[in-house]
Design an enzyme around this catalytic site. Structure first.
Site, PDB file in Angstrom:
ATOM      1  N   THR A   1     -29.214  62.331  84.321  1.00 28.29           N
ATOM      2  CA  THR A   1     -29.083  63.647  84.887  1.00 28.29           C
ATOM      3  C   THR A   1     -28.084  64.350  83.640  1.00 28.29           C
ATOM      4  OG1 THR A   1     -27.436  65.014  85.984  1.00 28.29           O
ATOM      5  CG2 THR A   1     -26.881  62.924  85.747  1.00 28.29           C
TER       6      THR A   1
ATOM      7  N   TYR B   1     -20.138  61.321  90.236  1.00 28.74           N
ATOM      8  CA  TYR B   1     -21.604  61.294  89.930  1.00 28.74           C
ATOM      9  C   TYR B   1     -22.241  61.347  88.582  1.00 28.74           C
ATOM     10  CZ  TYR B   1     -26.544  63.325  90.054  1.00 28.74           C
ATOM     11  OH  TYR B   1     -28.009  63.305  89.710  1.00 28.74           O
TER      12      TYR B   1
END
Ligand SMILES: NC(=O)c1ccc[n+]([C@@H]2O[C@H](COP(=O)([O-])OP(=O)(O)OC[C@H]3O[C@@H](n4cnc5c(N)ncnc54)[C@H](O)[C@@H]3O)[C@@H](O)[C@H]2O)c1
Length: 341
Positions: free
Chosen positions: A122, A149
């Site tokens: 990501t 995350y």
């Protein structure tokens, strides 16, 4: 030989499955349906045949059995927990589900001499970039995640890279996705009719939330900050259509036949502001839903645009749906359909 897809019942994974089924590839999906849906699996079975195994990646022995019983040569690893605010409240969930389960999968991959490993990372690994060049954030820019995350994904990237250094037969493509949006581009009698899309409720993605407003599932939405140093004061992001992203994975499978492991950004290198996305959704749906302005959120950089030259030049990836109206339209039609599912 089979391709093992973890998280194939989820949003992005299901779009890849759809494209692979259209190419008649041999596919095994492993998903625990925590955020993925059985309805998505049912829809995919209408496109082609595949094996679906409902299993949690944390059940290492069960996962290993899948490798024992099948002839797998490629793993595409989507399964993860993906909500940034939740990762701040419950970091261990993210390190367990994203990092520990990736270690286990890579370990099994080694044991069974898997040659290709494609990983969903990501843009969150870049954190808040200190300075970004005109062409956007490049793969060479510093990684500095600012939440569990992003950290869980960067740790997974490093685990995969180190494993490839030690085992010459194990090759990877790591994709750093920018803002994924939209739904299945499928036409019936010239009408856009997505069969799959983002199904999980309570998503935090801007285009999903705007679609929920446009379909009257929500009565209003917020813009967090309108005094950023951007053209209209709101944050700018690089929105990529999910079918273009899925297609990059198909290219990656072939790419690894003749090329070395690599990290690629996947985005359009084009930014749209929050206001622009909302006005596009309003225009397409003719719904003037309420929008209020709230304070800036911590950790929201003004500008996050990918430099995508590497994937375009090296992998010859050719995106087809670089069109904010089409992205919003497909997301909206899917959201309408979800209401009746
Ligand atoms: N959606 C985005 O904008 C975006 C952006 C950057 C990166 N990513 C990455 O892309 C990947 C897919 O994201 P998505 O948007 O499709 O999310 P999603 O939640 O729709 O899909 C994740 C899938 O993985 C499954 N899963 C989760 N934990 C599992 C486990 N322990 N065992 C088995 N299955 C499990 C879920 O049931 C779900 O089907 C993730 O790795 C995410 O970090 C997504």
């Amino acid at each position: 030989m089979s391709i093992l897809i973890t998280g194939g019942a989820g949003y992005i994974g299901s779009h890849l499955v759809k494209q692979l089924l259209e190419k008649n590839e041999d596919i095994i999906i492993v998903d625990n349906l925590s955020t993925g849906s059985m309805k998505t699996i049912d829809t995919l079975t209408k496109i082609g045949n595949f094996k679906f195994i409902e299993e949690n990646l944390k059940n290492f022995t069960k996962i290993e059995e899948i490798f024992k019983n099948n002839n797998i040569d490629t793993i595409i690893h989507f399964a993860a927990s993906i909500v940034v605010p939740e990762s701040m409240e419950n970091p261990l969930k993210y390190y367990m589900n994203n990092t520990v389960n990736t270690i286990n999968l890579v370990n099994i991959a080694n044991k069974y001499k898997i040659k290709k490993f494609i990983f969903s990372s990501t843009a969150a690994v870049y954190g808040e970039p200190v300075s970004v060049s005109e062409s956007g954030i490049s793969e060479e820019d510093e990684t500095n995640p600012i939440n569990p995350y992003g950290n869980s994904k960067l740790m997974s990237e490093n685990i995969i890279k180190d494993t490839a250094l030690a085992n010459k037969y194990f090759k990877y493509v790591i994709f750093r996705y920018f803002n994924v949006a939209g739904a299945d581009i499928n036409y019936t009698n010239d009408e856009l009719t997505p069969r799959i899309g983002q199904s999980f409720p309570n998503a935090t993605h801007l285009i999903k939330i705007a679609s929920e407003c446009a379909t009257k599932k929500r009565d209003k939405m917020s813009i967090f900050g309108n005094t950023y140093n951007t053209n209209d004061g709101t944050c700018i992001r690089d929105y990529i259509h999910v079918d273009d992203l899925a297609n990059a994975h198909i290219k990656a499978i072939d790419y690894l036949d003749d090329n070395a492991s690599e990290v690629f950004n996947v985005g359009y290198s084009k930014g749209s502001s929050v206001k622009k996305v909302i006005s596009t959704m309003k225009k397409i749906t003719q719904n003037n839903f309420k929008v209020n302005i709230q304070d800036k959120r911590a950790g929201d950089p003004a500008n996050l645009i990918s430099d995508n030259r590497k994937i375009i030049n090296k992998m010859k990836w050719k995106p087809k749906y670089n069109d904010l109206e089409l992205i919003c339209k497909s997301a909206f039609i899917w959201e309408q359909k979800l209401k009746n599912l």
